[in-house]
Write a protein that holds these residues in place. Structure first.
Motif, PDB file in Angstrom:
ATOM      1  N   THR A 190      36.752  33.546  42.312  1.00 43.20           N
ATOM      2  CA  THR A 190      37.534  34.756  42.072  1.00 43.20           C
ATOM      3  C   THR A 190      38.957  34.624  42.604  1.00 43.20           C
ATOM      4  O   THR A 190      39.904  35.117  41.997  1.00 43.20           O
ATOM      5  CB  THR A 190      36.833  35.980  42.696  1.00 43.20           C
ATOM      6  OG1 THR A 190      37.606  37.149  42.431  1.00 43.20           O
ATOM      7  CG2 THR A 190      36.684  35.829  44.207  1.00 43.20           C
ATOM      8  N   SER A 221      38.938  37.173  37.215  1.00 41.98           N
ATOM      9  CA  SER A 221      38.869  37.167  38.679  1.00 41.98           C
ATOM     10  C   SER A 221      38.104  38.387  39.191  1.00 41.98           C
ATOM     11  O   SER A 221      37.235  38.273  40.064  1.00 41.98           O
ATOM     12  CB  SER A 221      40.285  37.147  39.268  1.00 41.98           C
ATOM     13  OG  SER A 221      40.246  37.296  40.673  1.00 41.98           O
ATOM     14  N   TYR A 255      34.323  38.051  38.249  1.00 37.56           N
ATOM     15  CA  TYR A 255      33.593  37.083  39.080  1.00 37.56           C
ATOM     16  C   TYR A 255      33.343  37.640  40.480  1.00 37.56           C
ATOM     17  O   TYR A 255      32.333  37.288  41.116  1.00 37.56           O
ATOM     18  CB  TYR A 255      34.350  35.759  39.138  1.00 37.56           C
ATOM     19  CG  TYR A 255      33.943  34.801  38.043  1.00 37.56           C
ATOM     20  CD1 TYR A 255      32.943  33.854  38.271  1.00 37.56           C
ATOM     21  CD2 TYR A 255      34.521  34.872  36.792  1.00 37.56           C
ATOM     22  CE1 TYR A 255      32.555  32.997  37.257  1.00 37.56           C
ATOM     23  CE2 TYR A 255      34.139  34.016  35.771  1.00 37.56           C
ATOM     24  CZ  TYR A 255      33.147  33.075  36.009  1.00 37.56           C
ATOM     25  OH  TYR A 255      32.749  32.228  35.004  1.00 37.56           O
TER      26      TYR A 255
END
Length: 367
Positions: free
Chosen positions: A41, A111, A114
């Motif tokens: 991330t 990002s 995740y």
């Protein structure tokens, strides 16, 4: 003092991207030095930041090249050679910008998603997150590919001779023949998908947070932390509105071209900042823990599940609750619709009704 609209875009973009860089740097500091782990991330957000800097550089060259053009010269064949190289620069930078902008937003969303995977404790939530990741990845990749191949021969997207031919009152039979699709529908459709995915990403963690067995005040506080992404949704909504105005006519594209770039900078940077700010709470964690322990209050750290290893501290922490319980996570021929079209953005140097926009201008329109 007069400032070119394109130069204002560069100034605003520099400030916002600089702030995003500071926030992401602090995020890495918290994750690496305070948490002891940097995950996908974080790397995805760093990639988005690099692409955002690329957008800023492209915006700078858009302003630089457009400052050497005059909208009225497009109609005068004798004047065209004086600015042909600058027009090519404008067309080329816009072609690059459309792809890098979509890619930057894609990595911001990935990002966030995740990160959601690390806190997804229910199978249904994991399926929703995974499905959203696939959705964002597929439509972003498709949009980048479509914008890169707007013309059957990609270099036709910045062919100045074919572009200038659109302004001839009498069509020139010797003008270059190009096969490019009208990208207006693609631009609006992509903007709508970006806004839709922003809303979905905002709503994904809300049911889980509201279902926690903690006092209502704490639940609302957690919802507030995750709702900072509203900033990106507001920016995306405004840009969507500007996009519809920009696409309405060639004249509107000349007026709203710089606004489109400006809100693109706001949307991308607000997404980076709003998704990274919650991680910065770790900067104040030690002081808060010391104060709580001094007052005799119980402190329970929030952990995320890890498979085959000891759970590590994640960037969120609440008093007397375990926010996320431990669990095991699972790892050719001319096609219909093609037509002569060359895209050139609105002039970044002047807000003139005669500026050339991103839509085709036929000789009839210019008459």
């Amino acid at each position: 003092m007069y400032l070119r609209p394109g130069f204002i875009v560069v100034i605003v973009g520099s400030v916002l991207t600089g702030l995003s860089t500071l926030v992401v740097t602090l995020r890495y500091y918290c994750r690496y030095y305070l948490v002891g782990t940097v995950t996908a991330t974080d790397h995805l957000m760093l990639t988005a930041l690099v692409l955002t800097w690329g957008n800023l550089v492209v915006n700078y060259y858009m302003d630089e090249t457009s400052s050497h053009t005059r909208p009225s010269y497009y109609r005068i064949p004798e004047k065209r050679p004086l600015m042909a190289k600058y027009v090519k620069g404008i067309m080329l930078t816009w072609w690059m910008y459309r792809m890098s902008y979509v890619a930057a937003l894609c990595f911001v969303k990935l990002s966030i998603l995740y990160f959601f995977k690390t806190i997804a404790s229910h199978r249904t939530l994991r399926h929703v997150v995974n499905g959203t990741i696939v959705f964002v990845g597929v439509y972003s990749f498709s949009a980048v590919l479509a914008m890169g191949f707007q013309c059957r021969t990609p270099s036709d997207a910045w062919n100045t001779d074919a572009y200038f031919a659109q302004f001839d009152v009498t069509p020139d039979p010797n003008a270059p023949k190009t096969q490019c699709y009208d990208p207006t529908i693609m631009f609006i459709f992509t903007a709508a998908l970006n806004l839709f995915s922003d809303v979905v990403i905002l709503l994904i963690p809300i049911p889980t947070l509201l279902s926690l067995s903690v006092p209502l005040r704490q639940r609302l506080a957690l919802v507030g932390i995750f709702s900072i992404g509203m900033l990106a949704i507001v920016a995306s909504s405004v840009r969507m509105r500007v996009m519809t105005l920009w696409a309405a006519s060639p004249w509107n594209s000349a007026i709203y071209g710089t606004d489109l770039l400006l809100w693109g900078q706001v949307e991308t940077n607000s997404g980076i900042i709003s998704a990274s700010v919650p991680f910065l709470r770790l900067l104040f964690r030690r002081k808060e823990r010391a104060e709580r322990l001094a007052s005799g209050r119980k402190v329970v750290e929030i952990v995320s599940p890890r498979v085959g290893r000891k759970p590590q501290l994640e960037p969120l922490e609440m008093d007397t609750i375990m926010l996320f319980p431990e669990n095991k996570s699972r790892e050719g021929e001319e096609k219909e619709g093609w037509k002569p079209f060359i895209t050139v953005p609105a002039s970044l140097g002047e807000r003139s009704s005669g500026s050339v926009g991103g839509l085709p201008m036929s000789p009839k329109t210019m008459a």
